[in-house]
Design an enzyme around this catalytic site. Structure first.
Site, PDB file in Angstrom:
ATOM      1  CD  GLU A 113      -3.034  -1.154   2.188  1.00  0.00           C
ATOM      2  OE1 GLU A 113      -2.798  -0.613   3.274  1.00  0.00           O
ATOM      3  OE2 GLU A 113      -4.124  -1.677   1.887  1.00  0.00           O
TER       4      GLU A 113
ATOM      5  CG  ASP B 134      -7.578  -5.439   4.948  1.00  0.00           C
ATOM      6  OD1 ASP B 134      -7.086  -5.679   6.057  1.00  0.00           O
ATOM      7  OD2 ASP B 134      -7.693  -4.292   4.485  1.00  0.00           O
TER       8      ASP B 134
ATOM      9  CD  GLU C 174      -9.817  -1.360   8.023  1.00  0.00           C
ATOM     10  OE1 GLU C 174      -8.895  -1.910   8.655  1.00  0.00           O
ATOM     11  OE2 GLU C 174      -9.717  -0.986   6.838  1.00  0.00           O
TER      12      GLU C 174
HETATM   13  C1  GCV Z   1      -2.584   0.403   8.505  1.00  0.00           C
HETATM   14  C2  GCV Z   1      -6.026  -2.083   5.378  1.00  0.00           C
HETATM   15  C3  GCV Z   1      -6.501  -0.891   6.163  1.00  0.00           C
HETATM   16  C4  GCV Z   1      -5.384   0.122   6.337  1.00  0.00           C
HETATM   17  C5  GCV Z   1      -4.202  -0.583   7.025  1.00  0.00           C
HETATM   18  C6  GCV Z   1      -3.793  -1.759   6.173  1.00  0.00           C
HETATM   19  C7  GCV Z   1      -2.681  -2.543   6.833  1.00  0.00           C
HETATM   20  O1  GCV Z   1      -5.762  -1.728   4.076  1.00  0.00           O
HETATM   21  O2  GCV Z   1      -7.599  -0.328   5.528  1.00  0.00           O
HETATM   22  O3  GCV Z   1      -5.855   1.171   7.120  1.00  0.00           O
HETATM   23  O4  GCV Z   1      -3.126   0.302   7.203  1.00  0.00           O
HETATM   24  O5  GCV Z   1      -4.883  -2.620   5.993  1.00  0.00           O
HETATM   25  O6  GCV Z   1      -3.012  -3.464   7.548  1.00  0.00           O
HETATM   26  O7  GCV Z   1      -1.532  -2.222   6.632  1.00  0.00           O
END
Ligand code: GCV
Length: 670
Positions: free
Chosen positions: A258, A331, A359
């Site tokens: 990411e 995720d 989340e």
């Molecule tokens: C900390 C997902 C979440 C992100 C998170 C990522 C990760 O994409 O939406 O907020 O980032 O996972 O675990 O690195």
């Protein structure tokens, strides 16, 4: 192994004498509630004594540091006679855990068995805080960071107490999307303050680090892990950290994921990157937790990508590296099958990463007890991926949970969400505990032991399945609104963006059916990454459990589910059931009013009301949307939608303000 007294020696003479003093003192004299101690015990044993005293534990309790066969460092033994109860452990932390155990039993109206031994299953039981240095918390729903940019000491110490009471013994102080600034002297000094405050509670601190730190912080030309200067930079940094924090735990790294930098930016592998950091930490006993949450487009199926990137590296990591893997391959969805990486790297220690913060499960608005989800996952990796055996043979035994803690007075955004923090700690200690037992323990310690509260235990244990039903039943996944991940947006399909960031990529609905074909026969062959017993089970649509149906299959609308209903009817049935379950949770809660503190009752009641409205929203949005593909009427058992699909598509929630006016619609027609 460092000594528990000074945390930076290997049982030096000075420390042995000190330990002896504490043992004598405690074992001869220390009835927890009523004994005057003649000299100071260690800060950790003092805490244990304080807890026992404050908890008004009846009878005499003796704390004794003792090495016993079969006891791990953090383990403890409780020996109870009519005269006294003795807590024995090789470490002060173990004594603290033993004291917490007695108090937990007392809160449930139970007494300890005459002889019981407890050993933690995972040596490292960690919280990961996704806290940014500016005080915001990524995916946090409980206020601001408790660490950055500053802290409230009583709040922090209470946080530490709660961690220690469930055996959590490490915390990563900052977000995995790590700022390079984390490694500046100023911030490291602050980390030292936290290390000092948390140490008596048996908690070590760890830091998430940004792989580009050498270049960003000190202007090195590169952050290439094979570059000598870069290696020296990390070695120097490690030295600086350990001078400040002698018992520093190590680094957590999100690399090449990411947008985060990583070794692959320089043509190197994850192993090159992790090993370089591991070498820097090794002289001090530090570890590297290297995350496997990666999904570069190495395969059109995102669920396969982490395995493709990591599995071939098995055996290439140094012995102080552990690979941290999210429970599922995508995720933290309300329900995922386990990640196929578990058990697939037998020469490499692995640790699970669970998400305590909600989340994808309604943030702090929805009441969802997560222990059943983790219980399911842990049972599956034990059964199919031989987790227990692998753990037993592993050099590092660890587990992490992404914290749901913030500056809110109740820490977690709402009182019920505390149960998830508690449950994580309990499962990290003993992954065989049932959700029901954990819920019972938590309810007793939070609200008391009135028999009426058994209804709350039932509510908690059913809540996760309710959320799955009204959000994403039958293996549907990632059909959340983009960005904040709150509410449904199965129609999301932004042109020109990454395919696997679009909801339509995950559900693939068309007039034939719905679901992601991950079979070997006709699909992405993700099933082949699994151990055969699981892979074969889910490969065959007739044996694939309904709960994973649309995760592994593009099933036709007329496919007969294991319940006997055709898929379209089953989908409708699940959404309707989820809504009814949410309503039932509200009714159960309402009936518990006399047994609950008024303010907590009202706060959770309001959240449950929101949860019911959101369940209606999910049901209407998903059924109306999928109906455009199934082209079938809603069965009679489904309540007519309150909203139209167009109205629901028009709801636009802000990333940080999801209670904005466009949400009013959800209330307006009721
Ligand atoms: C900390 C997902 C979440 C992100 C998170 C990522 C990760 O994409 O939406 O907020 O980032 O996972 O675990 O690195």
């Amino acid at each position: 192994m460092t000594c528990n007294n000074c945390n930076n020696c290997n049982n030096c003479n000075k420390c042995n004498i000190l330990l002896l003093a504490v043992i004598l003192l405690l074992s001869t004299a220390a009835a927890a509630a009523n004994v005057q101690l003649q000299s100071k015990p260690s800060p950790t044993t003092q805490l244990a004594l304080d807890w026992l005293e404050q908890g008004k534990l009846s009878g005499t309790v003796i704390l004794q540091r003792k090495t016993l066969k079969g006891l791990k460092p953090d383990g403890f033994r409780i020996e109870r006679t009519p005269q006294q109860t003795a807590i024995l452990s090789p470490t002060d932390a173990g004594l603290l855990y033993g004291a917490a155990h007695l108090l937990r039993l007392q809160a449930q109206g139970l007494t300890a068995d005459t002889l019981l031994t407890e050993n933690p299953e995972h040596d490292l039981r960690l919280l990961n805080h996704w806290d940014n240095l500016d005080g915001t918390v990524e995916r946090g729903y409980a206020g601001k960071s408790i660490f950055w940019p500053t802290y409230d000491k009583p709040h922090l110490l209470e946080y530490a107490r709660r961690n220690a009471a469930v055996g959590i013994n490490g915390v990563v102080l900052n977000n995995v999307n790590a700022s390079p600034r984390m490694l500046t002297t100023e911030i490291l000094n602050q980390a030292k303050t936290y290390a000092d405050l948390l140490r008596p509670y048996g908690i070590r601190v760890y830091l998430a680090v940004n792989f580009s730190s050498p270049a960003v912080l000190d202007g090195l030309k590169t952050s290439d892990p094979l570059d000598k200067q870069v290696q020296q930079w990390w070695q120097k940094k490690a030295r600086q950290i350990y001078q400040l924090i002698p018992d520093f735990g190590g680094f957590l790294v999100k690399a090449n994921s990411e947008g985060q930098p990583g070794p692959m930016d320089f043509g190197r592998t994850h192993a090159d990157g992790a090993n370089m950091l591991a070498r820097a930490l090794r002289p001090y006993g530090g570890i590297v937790m290297w995350r496997a949450f990666v999904y570069s487009p190495s395969d059109p199926d995102r669920a396969k990508q982490a395995y493709i990137e990591f599995q071939p590296l098995d055996g290439q990591f140094l012995d102080n590296v552990i690979i941290q893997i999210k429970n599922g391959p995508i995720d933290f969805q309300p329900r995922e099958p386990f990640s196929p990486l578990f058990g697939a790297m037998p020469k490499t220690p692995q640790m699970a990463e669970l998400q305590i913060t909600q989340e994808y499960l309604g943030h702090a608005n929805h009441i969802c007890f997560l222990a059943p989800m983790w219980e399911e996952f842990l049972a599956d990796i034990k059964h199919y991926a031989h987790y227990t055996q692998q753990l037993a043979a592993s050099r590092l035994r660890a587990i992490a949970g992404v914290a749901n803690v913030g500056t809110d007075p109740n820490f977690c955004g709402n009182l019920m969400a505390q149960s998830n923090w508690y449950a994580f700690g309990r499962l990290a200690w003993n992954s065989s505990l049932s959700s029901e037992k954990i819920a019972r323990e938590w309810v007793a310690q939070t609200f008391g032991t009135s028999p009426r509260l058994s209804a709350l235990v039932t509510l908690m244990c059913q809540s996760r399945e309710a959320v799955v039903n009204y959000m994403m039943p039958l293996g549907l996944h990632h059909i959340f609104a983009e960005g904040h991940h709150y509410g449904p947006q199965p129609w999301q399909n932004n042109p020109g963006q990454r395919a696997d960031w679009q909801c339509v990529y995950y559900h693939r609905a068309d007039t034939q059916g719905v679901g992601f074909d991950r079979t070997q026969a006709t699909g992405s062959a993700a099933t082949a990454q699994y151990p055969a017993a699981f892979g074969n089970l889910v490969e065959n649509i007739n044996t694939c459990p309904d709960k994973y149906l649309l995760w592994f299959h593009h099933a036709s609308w007329t496919h007969r589910c294991q319940t006997g209903r055709p898929l379209w009817d089953e989908l409708c049935y699940r959404y309707q059931t989820g809504l009814q379950q949410a309503r039932h949770m509200l009714q159960t809660w309402n009936a518990l009013q006399p047994s609950l503190p008024a303010a907590d009752f009202l706060d959770i009641q309001q959240r449950l009301q929101t949860q019911v409205r959101d369940a209606e929203w999910w049901k209407d949005a998903c059924l109306l949307y999928f109906q455009t593909f199934s082209r079938q009427p809603l069965p009679d058992f489904v309540e007519p939608p309150i909203h139209t699909l167009d109205e629901l598509k028009a709801i636009r929630l802000g990333i940080s303000n999801y209670e904005n006016p466009s949400r009013q619609l959800l209330n307006s027609k009721r």
